[in-house]
Design a protein around this motif. Sequence first.
Motif, short mmCIF file in Angstrom:
data_model
loop_
_atom_site.label_atom_id
_atom_site.label_comp_id
_atom_site.label_asym_id
_atom_site.label_seq_id
_atom_site.Cartn_x
_atom_site.Cartn_y
_atom_site.Cartn_z
N LEU A 3 0.71 -1.24 -0.05
CA LEU A 3 -0.05 0.08 -0.14
C LEU A 3 0.84 1.25 0.07
CD1 LEU A 3 -3.34 0.78 1.81
CD2 LEU A 3 -1.47 2.25 2.16
N HIS A 4 1.95 1.33 0.82
CA HIS A 4 2.70 2.54 1.07
C HIS A 4 3.48 2.54 -0.38
CE1 HIS A 4 4.98 -0.86 2.70
NE2 HIS A 4 6.12 -0.10 2.52
N MET A 5 3.67 1.86 -1.08
CA MET A 5 4.44 2.02 -2.35
C MET A 5 3.54 2.00 -3.61
SD MET A 5 7.38 2.12 -0.88
CE MET A 5 8.72 2.06 -2.08
N SER A 6 2.23 2.46 -3.38
CA SER A 6 1.55 2.78 -4.30
C SER A 6 0.87 3.89 -4.12
CB SER A 6 0.14 1.57 -3.95
OG SER A 6 0.62 0.57 -3.77
N THR A 7 0.04 4.36 -5.35
CA THR A 7 -0.47 5.71 -5.38
C THR A 7 -1.82 5.63 -4.92
OG1 THR A 7 -1.13 5.76 -7.56
CG2 THR A 7 1.10 6.57 -7.06
N TRP A 8 -2.59 6.43 -4.67
CA TRP A 8 -4.15 6.45 -4.24
C TRP A 8 -4.77 5.97 -5.29
CZ3 TRP A 8 -7.88 9.03 -6.59
CH2 TRP A 8 -7.98 10.22 -7.32
N PRO A 61 1.17 -0.75 5.63
CA PRO A 61 2.42 -0.33 6.27
C PRO A 61 2.43 -1.31 7.64
CG PRO A 61 1.41 1.85 5.73
CD PRO A 61 0.16 0.85 5.34
N SER A 95 -10.19 4.27 9.12
CA SER A 95 -9.51 4.64 7.67
C SER A 95 -9.55 3.64 6.64
CB SER A 95 -7.91 4.88 8.10
OG SER A 95 -7.60 5.93 9.02
N HIS A 99 -12.26 3.89 2.97
CA HIS A 99 -12.08 3.45 1.57
C HIS A 99 -13.06 2.47 0.90
CE1 HIS A 99 -9.16 6.45 2.55
NE2 HIS A 99 -8.37 5.60 3.11
N ASN B 28 0.73 8.32 6.50
CA ASN B 28 0.94 7.66 5.23
C ASN B 28 -0.60 8.09 4.54
OD1 ASN B 28 1.60 4.90 4.16
ND2 ASN B 28 -0.77 4.72 3.64
N GLY B 35 2.94 10.23 -6.58
CA GLY B 35 3.70 10.09 -5.32
C GLY B 35 3.16 9.02 -4.50
N LEU B 36 4.08 8.21 -3.78
CA LEU B 36 3.63 7.06 -2.80
C LEU B 36 2.89 7.45 -1.87
CD1 LEU B 36 7.24 5.42 -3.06
CD2 LEU B 36 5.20 5.35 -4.92
N LEU B 37 1.85 6.62 -1.36
CA LEU B 37 1.13 6.72 -0.05
C LEU B 37 2.04 6.91 1.19
CD1 LEU B 37 -1.80 4.38 -1.18
CD2 LEU B 37 -2.11 6.84 -0.17
N GLY B 38 3.16 6.26 0.96
CA GLY B 38 4.27 6.26 2.13
C GLY B 38 5.00 7.59 2.18
N TRP B 41 6.41 9.36 5.65
CA TRP B 41 7.01 8.48 6.46
C TRP B 41 8.32 8.01 5.79
CZ3 TRP B 41 7.47 3.03 6.03
CH2 TRP B 41 6.80 2.21 5.33
N LEU B 42 8.45 7.59 4.47
CA LEU B 42 9.54 6.97 3.96
C LEU B 42 10.54 8.37 3.79
CD1 LEU B 42 8.03 5.38 1.02
CD2 LEU B 42 9.13 4.17 2.88
N ASN B 64 4.80 5.57 11.80
CA ASN B 64 4.47 5.86 10.09
C ASN B 64 3.20 6.13 9.68
OD1 ASN B 64 3.14 3.36 11.05
ND2 ASN B 64 4.53 2.13 9.69
N THR B 77 -5.10 6.27 2.14
CA THR B 77 -4.77 7.22 3.53
C THR B 77 -5.19 6.41 4.74
OG1 THR B 77 -5.18 9.24 2.05
CG2 THR B 77 -5.19 9.48 4.46
#
Lengths: 245, 245, 245, 245, 245, 245
Positions: A3-8, A61, A95, A99, B28, B35-38, B41-42, B64, B77
Amino acid sequence: MLLHMSTWKEIDERLKSSRTVIIPIGSNEQHGPMGLLGTDWLCPEIISHAAEKEGDLLIAPTFNIGMAQHHLGFSGTISLRPTTFMAAIEDWVDSLARHGFDRIYFLNGHGGNIATIEATFSQIYSHYSYAAEPCPFIMKLRNWWDLPGIASLCARLYPQGHGSHATPSEIAVTFAAYPDFVKSAAMEPRIAPNGPIRDALDYRDRFPDGRIGSDSSLATVSDGEQIIAAAVKGLLDDVAKFQAE
Amino acid sequence: MLLHMSTWKEIDERLKSSRTVIIPIGSNEQHGPMGLLGTDWLCPEIISHAAEKEGDLLIAPTFNIGMAQHHLGFSGTISLRPTTFMAAIEDWVDSLARHGFDRIYFLNGHGGNIATIEATFSQIYSHYSYAAEPCPFIMKLRNWWDLPGIASLCARLYPQGHGSHATPSEIAVTFAAYPDFVKSAAMEPRIAPNGPIRDALDYRDRFPDGRIGSDSSLATVSDGEQIIAAAVKGLLDDVAKFQAE
Amino acid sequence: MLLHMSTWKEIDERLKSSRTVIIPIGSNEQHGPMGLLGTDWLCPEIISHAAEKEGDLLIAPTFNIGMAQHHLGFSGTISLRPTTFMAAIEDWVDSLARHGFDRIYFLNGHGGNIATIEATFSQIYSHYSYAAEPCPFIMKLRNWWDLPGIASLCARLYPQGHGSHATPSEIAVTFAAYPDFVKSAAMEPRIAPNGPIRDALDYRDRFPDGRIGSDSSLATVSDGEQIIAAAVKGLLDDVAKFQAE
Amino acid sequence: MLLHMSTWKEIDERLKSSRTVIIPIGSNEQHGPMGLLGTDWLCPEIISHAAEKEGDLLIAPTFNIGMAQHHLGFSGTISLRPTTFMAAIEDWVDSLARHGFDRIYFLNGHGGNIATIEATFSQIYSHYSYAAEPCPFIMKLRNWWDLPGIASLCARLYPQGHGSHATPSEIAVTFAAYPDFVKSAAMEPRIAPNGPIRDALDYRDRFPDGRIGSDSSLATVSDGEQIIAAAVKGLLDDVAKFQAE
Amino acid sequence: MLLHMSTWKEIDERLKSSRTVIIPIGSNEQHGPMGLLGTDWLCPEIISHAAEKEGDLLIAPTFNIGMAQHHLGFSGTISLRPTTFMAAIEDWVDSLARHGFDRIYFLNGHGGNIATIEATFSQIYSHYSYAAEPCPFIMKLRNWWDLPGIASLCARLYPQGHGSHATPSEIAVTFAAYPDFVKSAAMEPRIAPNGPIRDALDYRDRFPDGRIGSDSSLATVSDGEQIIAAAVKGLLDDVAKFQAE
Amino acid sequence: MLLHMSTWKEIDERLKSSRTVIIPIGSNEQHGPMGLLGTDWLCPEIISHAAEKEGDLLIAPTFNIGMAQHHLGFSGTISLRPTTFMAAIEDWVDSLARHGFDRIYFLNGHGGNIATIEATFSQIYSHYSYAAEPCPFIMKLRNWWDLPGIASLCARLYPQGHGSHATPSEIAVTFAAYPDFVKSAAMEPRIAPNGPIRDALDYRDRFPDGRIGSDSSLATVSDGEQIIAAAVKGLLDDVAKFQAE
Ligand code: NI
Ligand code: NI
Ligand code: NI
Ligand code: NI
Ligand code: NI
Ligand code: NI
């Protein structure tokens, strides 16, 4: 998919086909003389990230600080109070549910988290129960060592000295994932004592080096690789069943 | 030294020479179409872990999930409510102070966290203030983009389109650290609008793709490398000053 | 129009033409050897009540106790804990929103309140954000010294010794409004030291007479009159813009 | 002596001879068609400030927002939830006790506050009771209409139509103090109905113009002057007894 | 009908004809040298269970721990903090309201509970008041000694020495119901002192054997029988009126 | 010895020889078509009161409302939210510890309570752990069905249809103690379904008459007598071990 390496937008797209998300959750706490402080959050992170490479999973995350009040007598332990832990889990769930996620799966790496996570599930469900409204999502807690296949593997690898804290199996998992951080230390006694868990000073008295019932020195990188492989398989199966519910 | 990759005995040993700890803290949350969701915090994790390789720092696990209520209209998010965020920060600080850390430095990656972190510092200090007791530790909040040298570098790299959310600088930092996750997307309009930040639906109306004032597409891996290098230097200097206080 | 000097029917009537309300908010805390304990809530009260006489404003009762934990080492300071302050602001806002006010403007008189008020705004908005509902009102925080025209006036009046706590400008405002309460005291040193703000005992050590960076003795009734006049104008303009949003 | 019109040094000095402080506390809520929204906090403020001119009292700032949930159906009412009210009172008391005040006297102007203030006293004392420690201060709640001499005076002034909300006596007090804000309105019916107090919508149904049992139109400036004079005397006596305890 | 001795189907059935429920509520606290620790929850339980045999009442389980912080200096006292007590009452009410009960009647046995229960009622109603929604149920608090007929009976039975804590009337009620637990002790002094109620250590100093103003030794089984009989009648009448509201 | 049927002086005396106290704790919730709503708090009360007659035990009042949010879809269920339940348990424990009890034993009658009680123990211990102070008491949770000898007895009595909610064993215990309240109902299906426990509406869908996995109709008074006898023995043994720790 992480998830954190993805875009929304990627998460938006993913939600069209799957509404399941996996949260690695653990604790940052002492793990005896040779175990990493991060062991309990690293293990579910390692396993879920490995599984993500082999199956179609969405991994959130890592929830890295849990309920470890009893370990506070050992430097480096970071704990949330149970009530804080509950509030934080609730906000994560709210959260994700916002979604549209409707299968929220916690892969847990710390025994001390279990009661509080379950109490939190009740707290979250209770809002719907008092309001007489259906809860639009379901939650599941699974400890990685309870994934199918893990208990028998650990029993085979460690017929003696597995214990319940700073176990060779959890340490092996971190060593396999981070071989540069393999540590060693003399185990005295070789197998640590057992006993009840209470406050931090009592814990330190009973378990002077932090271990409970375990011989951490049995951990090897190769054991860890086997355990991770088994856990990946177990996790994919377990999530598939949860998703199908 | 990474706290979570250490044993408690190593932290015990470290405390003999230094009582400073750095907590990368972020959020996050959506960071626009590429842009990445993370990201939030990254960035502090990337910078602090890079700095740890060059200087004598102790880095805690990454905090995070922060305060991102206004981004909840975008999938992926995850936010803590301000009161939860406050309770969690307080428990982290209480845990670290329990071990004797007396310099607790938060390297922050999310503008939306600032007010709540500062309110939390007041909350933590207030326990001592009401009790007329000295607080045995001090806390500092530093946004990575406020580290010495960063603002001028970003102004040079992005004379236009830096903006304030999903900025090319923060995206560049993540791209430099995770080149396999470089993403691209058309920016429409090229530079996103500006405006006030309120609730999630209002935010989504004002900022349809999530960006504020920025052109994320300016981000490059090479920019990110420069920014990280500058931030590492800035962080080492800033922590040294804090430690010397 | 002063809300507390009106009947509910008058407020009902007013709501037909304007849904904006102004809340003077401050703190009751030490202001050095010659500043009134009430300075920080008196200033926004003085300015907003003066503006009410010149423009069409609705002024709520004064929120007179804020976040002043760091001043608790000095007699007479009364502080709310940040979490209490947040809960109270939320209840004020919920009450006013209940009646249909949709522009809630806080005129603030205390720097130490800022972070907590902003964290509260996020907390209030977050209820709507998690629920995916539009928030029916908007909130604004404005420090009176940030009203248009004030900073330049103060820089002109006090090129040296303005500082940041027990400033001559805030003291002048109270002296102009309450000339019977003008006080004087020797300033030693003339300009007080600067430094970070932490817990109450630390504060008292760093700032023995309570002032930060200021020479309170520069305050005069006539300065105060000028500042009030400028602030009245600034407030009327600022509220008009907010109302038009 | 008004605390907020004093410097911290003056309060320090005062504490050498007296450790008693009086907090005017009330509510901002509808008071029928001709009563001011501020009536319940203005009355104790008026009385205590008048008494301060005649005796040696120290008066804290006015606690102007109380527990008025049942009045929220009428515009202009501002209420704290009971739990918020409790937390705020506790912080006021903790602040004052921090400075050494050991007699904390609340002069109350709102019947709806009584239960919550008393519950708060129990909450504050309970910290000491669980800890088996002596509480270093005592608290007292006195409604201004229960001061010696007031009930008989009101019975004489208003043999009929005194009632319990928007009473002619409380309105008279505000009129005497603020003759520029004297208002009038037709009372229909002349004497308002009585009944139980529950939630806001129920209240508005039972008491359409806000009054309970009263004929507010009996209030005169001259009555108010008599009541204030009697209350000043009663307050000075009552505080003297409290101080002597 | 005793709720806890019924099945859910029986309660379902009952709700078709009556939506009233009675909750005996009290405290478990010292009652002097011869009074039972359970006195304050036993009395409303005894009276309501006796009434249930004579009339058509539904009695909930007994809420047996209340607000007794001031009695904590005496062994066996168990107290909830006021805020906990409030939360618990709220959950009881929310649970019962969830099933459709719309008349929730608390029969109280402890004076120290009154303020906190009333504050809780306000807290519960306030949710509806802020939301501008009608509360679907009403609540009532009745102390058993305020039931019609009780005060006059006690005045007749105990013209002297009734007092306000460990009163002969409450002790007589428990003795009548549990004659096997009749206790006796010398009363020294025969009639206990009076005074204010504050924290636990102060209480113990003022009231060394726990009684306030009473001569507990006046209690007899036969008095208790009379009081119970009168209270049963009073309760049936009072509930009938509440139900008819 | 029943705490609530004792005077404070008797408890004082008892504390000289034993510092152990037993709290029967349960829940008031639906127990299928023939089980009493009070089953889960009656069972530990019945067992502990029976044991008190045979051994030297001190029994506190029964904590009768627990965590039963999932049963709220069935009339008569009363539940505390987990956070409320935690606060209440903490206050009970703090009260008892205040008197010097250092062995606090909860005899539990409701599976749904377990996680929250354990989370509460952690919360209570955590105060000491953060403060680096020894906790002066220890707590133990024991479900009555886990007392030595019970599982095997139930397996023998109910080889089929024991299940996990509205079990014949728990119903038998209440029937044995309260034969006047023996109820019967047709079981359809004879053995109820199994499944996960979530929110109240989901529960009611899965378990239409409230039972889980059980055939309540197997319960008999005579079974109950056997179970009580075994549980009494088990409890005396278990408490003796706890006391000896
Ligand atoms: Ni572990
Ligand atoms: Ni960002
Ligand atoms: Ni100021
Ligand atoms: Ni009034
Ligand atoms: Ni009593
Ligand atoms: Ni049960």
